[in-house]
Design an enzyme around this catalytic site. Structure first.
Site, mmCIF file in Angstrom:
data_model
loop_
_atom_site.group_PDB
_atom_site.id
_atom_site.type_symbol
_atom_site.label_atom_id
_atom_site.label_comp_id
_atom_site.label_asym_id
_atom_site.label_seq_id
_atom_site.Cartn_x
_atom_site.Cartn_y
_atom_site.Cartn_z
ATOM 1 N N ASN A 1 0.848 -1.184 0.000
ATOM 2 C CA ASN A 1 0.000 0.000 0.000
ATOM 3 C C ASN A 1 0.890 1.242 0.000
ATOM 4 O O ASN A 1 2.120 1.148 0.015
ATOM 5 C CB ASN A 1 -0.981 -0.011 1.180
ATOM 6 C CG ASN A 1 -0.277 -0.033 2.531
ATOM 7 O OD1 ASN A 1 0.784 0.563 2.717
ATOM 8 N ND2 ASN A 1 -0.859 -0.742 3.493
ATOM 9 N N ARG A 2 0.277 2.395 -0.024
ATOM 10 C CA ARG A 2 1.040 3.643 -0.127
ATOM 11 C C ARG A 2 2.035 3.779 1.034
ATOM 12 O O ARG A 2 3.206 4.099 0.832
ATOM 13 C CB ARG A 2 0.083 4.832 -0.142
ATOM 14 C CG ARG A 2 0.751 6.170 -0.454
ATOM 15 C CD ARG A 2 -0.105 7.335 0.052
ATOM 16 N NE ARG A 2 -1.478 7.215 -0.362
ATOM 17 C CZ ARG A 2 -2.027 7.876 -1.378
ATOM 18 N NH1 ARG A 2 -1.303 8.699 -2.098
ATOM 19 N NH2 ARG A 2 -3.309 7.721 -1.668
ATOM 20 N N GLY A 3 1.566 3.522 2.265
ATOM 21 C CA GLY A 3 2.432 3.653 3.428
ATOM 22 C C GLY A 3 3.586 2.676 3.401
ATOM 23 O O GLY A 3 4.725 3.026 3.756
ATOM 24 N N GLU A 4 3.310 1.441 2.999
ATOM 25 C CA GLU A 4 4.368 0.435 2.927
ATOM 26 C C GLU A 4 5.414 0.803 1.880
ATOM 27 O O GLU A 4 6.617 0.609 2.098
ATOM 28 C CB GLU A 4 3.749 -0.932 2.630
ATOM 29 C CG GLU A 4 2.962 -1.501 3.805
ATOM 30 C CD GLU A 4 2.067 -2.671 3.427
ATOM 31 O OE1 GLU A 4 1.638 -3.401 4.340
ATOM 32 O OE2 GLU A 4 1.778 -2.844 2.217
ATOM 33 N N ASP B 1 -6.104 -8.037 1.496
ATOM 34 C CA ASP B 1 -6.238 -9.477 1.249
ATOM 35 C C ASP B 1 -7.090 -9.732 0.012
ATOM 36 O O ASP B 1 -6.783 -10.605 -0.811
ATOM 37 C CB ASP B 1 -6.888 -10.171 2.456
ATOM 38 C CG ASP B 1 -6.087 -10.021 3.736
ATOM 39 O OD1 ASP B 1 -4.861 -9.880 3.644
ATOM 40 O OD2 ASP B 1 -6.699 -10.053 4.815
#
EC number: 2.7.1.167
Length: 487
Positions: A204-207, A274
């Site tokens: 995701n964006r944060g990861e 998921d």
């Protein structure tokens, strides 16, 4: 799209490896604040359990109709048995699950009051011996890659609980790569070296910010950093989930391709990642392109975030999402010249080949549909130039067209093979072709290449002319003549 892959879903096998979790929900009502402390008092009404983590990935796959196997650990406890039973009830093969002595099944308990999550309590025990655990899983999973029952796709669902060690990930990825099995990874943490040579990652964006170090800057800067990461890891593509901004495909194209979010209402994002990795895996297993598989995954995510709690999507819900999406897309497919020119420029920027064909398409029949499907396969996008009513009358006579131009455009836009319908009032599409600058000009094989209007133009800018075989005995003129003869 779903009609084309639904049968394939039932014939495909996906293996999920990762961190298994049990999600427990305590449901109740809140009517007052406790006199003992400033906290709500929840009057409990019921308790439920759902599959979480890698188990939720498997649950999504099974509900979509794929044969699903799962490998991971549970503890030798009642929660582990509850989780295994829930997986088995969904038709998931649980022979790869290992009960681990001295370890607790990872359990997340959420207290819900009045449809609002009030509290989450996590129970998990760190793996005491990660090397031993990795060896156990290695012995369990590697034989599953061999023989006739080997999976068509492998998904690694990593929640950083110690199950997916560097050694295990690399052993799986390298062996799968040698066997031609795609490996998709839902990653965690800041060290992505363990995922090297995988087919795809879905941060995701944060990861992605965490692993690339791009904490500031706009989205384009972040996606550029994602492309550098993709290259350094020798990964085919990244599917970057962007919450309300949808999903971005980073695959070495000049510009990342963006798929806008489709959620109408967002209640809970639990498990949305998921669903994305599961639906992406299902689509690739069924033979979809990575872009079409991501489009499917994006629609699926838009459904599950509208549910409360960790949730999976099933085929009926995915059908509904596709129908809604098609309704919106259909009106967007009918474009004026300026909009069509802009859209084609965007497709070209994404590295997609644009096919152009034209015609009257009065009384759409099976021959038309087959022709358009064959034309679409020449590239990635098909633009259809449609003669207006006035143009058809000049070409075919005052009795034609039988169907008005807006109705013809509406029906053609409903075809999956057609990406854009553009009306033109001239007798030939030459001016329209000059404006749109397609890569491939398709025409029926009843023409010679030197007879195709616009052929010289297209070849001049590096394109080509393609002649498409027609279905014999199918023509609008023939249908009209037969109807007239019966009067």
């Amino acid at each position: 799209m779903l009609h084309a892959v639904e049968t394939a879903f039932y014939q495909k096998h996906v293996l999920v490896v990762g961190d298994l979790m049990l999600d427990r929900y305590l449901w109740g009502d809140v009517t007052r604040i406790s006199p003992e402390a400033p906290v709500p008092v929840v009057h409990m009404q019921r308790e439920s359990h759902r599959c979480g983590g890698a188990a939720n990935v498997a649950s999504n796959l099974a509900k979509l109709g794929l044969h699903t196997s799962i490998v991971g650990f549970v503890g030798e406890d009642s929660d582990g048995q509850v989780l295994i039973s829930a997986l088995q009830e969904s038709g998931i093969d649980t022979h790869g699950i290992l009960p681990l002595a001295g370890w607790s099944t990872i359990t997340k308990t959420r207290v819900i009051g009045g449809h609002q999550q009030i509290l989450r309590m996590d129970r998990e025990t760190p793996l005491a011996d990660t090397a031993h655990a990795s060896q156990l899983l290695h012995q369990q999973v590697m034989p599953m890659l061999e023989g006739e029952q080997r999976p068509h796709v492998i998904i690694l669902s990593d929640y950083a609980k110690g199950v997916l060690s560097f050694e295990l990930c690399q052993a799986l990825i390298v062996r799968a790569r040698n066997l031609g099995i795609p490996v998709l990874v839902d990653p965690k943490g800041r060290d992505y070296a363990r995922y090297r040579h995988a087919t795809a990652l879905s941060p995701n964006r944060g990861e992605l910010r965490g692993v690339t170090g791009v904490e500031d800057g706009d989205l384009n800067t972040l996606l550029d950093a994602g492309e550098s990461l993709r290259q350094s890891l020798d990964v085919a593509f990244l599917a970057v989930t962007l919450s309300e901004q949808g999903i971005a495909l980073v695959d070495g194209s000049e510009h990342p391709r963006r798929i806008p979010a489709m959620a109408q209402e967002v209640y809970d994002v639990s498990g949305a990642g998921d669903t994305v990795i599961a639906t992406l895996g299902a689509g690739l297993a069924a033979g979809l392109t990575r872009l079409d598989a991501l489009h499917l995954a994006n629609l699926a995510a838009g459904v599950v975030v509208g549910k409360l709690g960790t949730a999976a999507i099933d085929l009926n819900e995915l059908r509904g999402a596709l129908l809604t999406d098609a309704t919106y897309e259909q009106s967007d497919k009918i474009a004026n010249w300026a909009h069509a020119k802009q859209q084609i420029a965007r497709w070209h920027a994404q590295g997609e080949k644009v096919v152009f064909t034209n015609g009257c398409f009065d009384l759409l029949h099976a021959g038309h549909v087959t022709y358009l499907e064959h034309a679409r396969r020449l590239g990635q996008r098909l633009v259809l130039g449609l003669n207006t009513d006035a143009s058809v009358s000049r070409l075919k006579g005052p009795e034609r067209p039988l169907i008005q131009e807006q109705d013809r455009a509406r029906v053609l836009a409903a075809l999956a093979a057609v990406d854009l319908v553009v009306l033109f009032e001239q007798d030939t599409p030459l001016e329209l072709i000059e404006q749109l600058r397609p890569d491939i000009l398709a025409k029926g094989a009843d023409y010679r290449e030197d007879q195709v209007v616009g052929g010289d133009l297209v070849r001049r800018w590096g394109g080509r002319v393609a002649l498409v075989q027609l279905v014999q005995g199918r023509s609008t003129t023939g249908i009209v003549q037969r109807i007239s003869a019966q009067k």
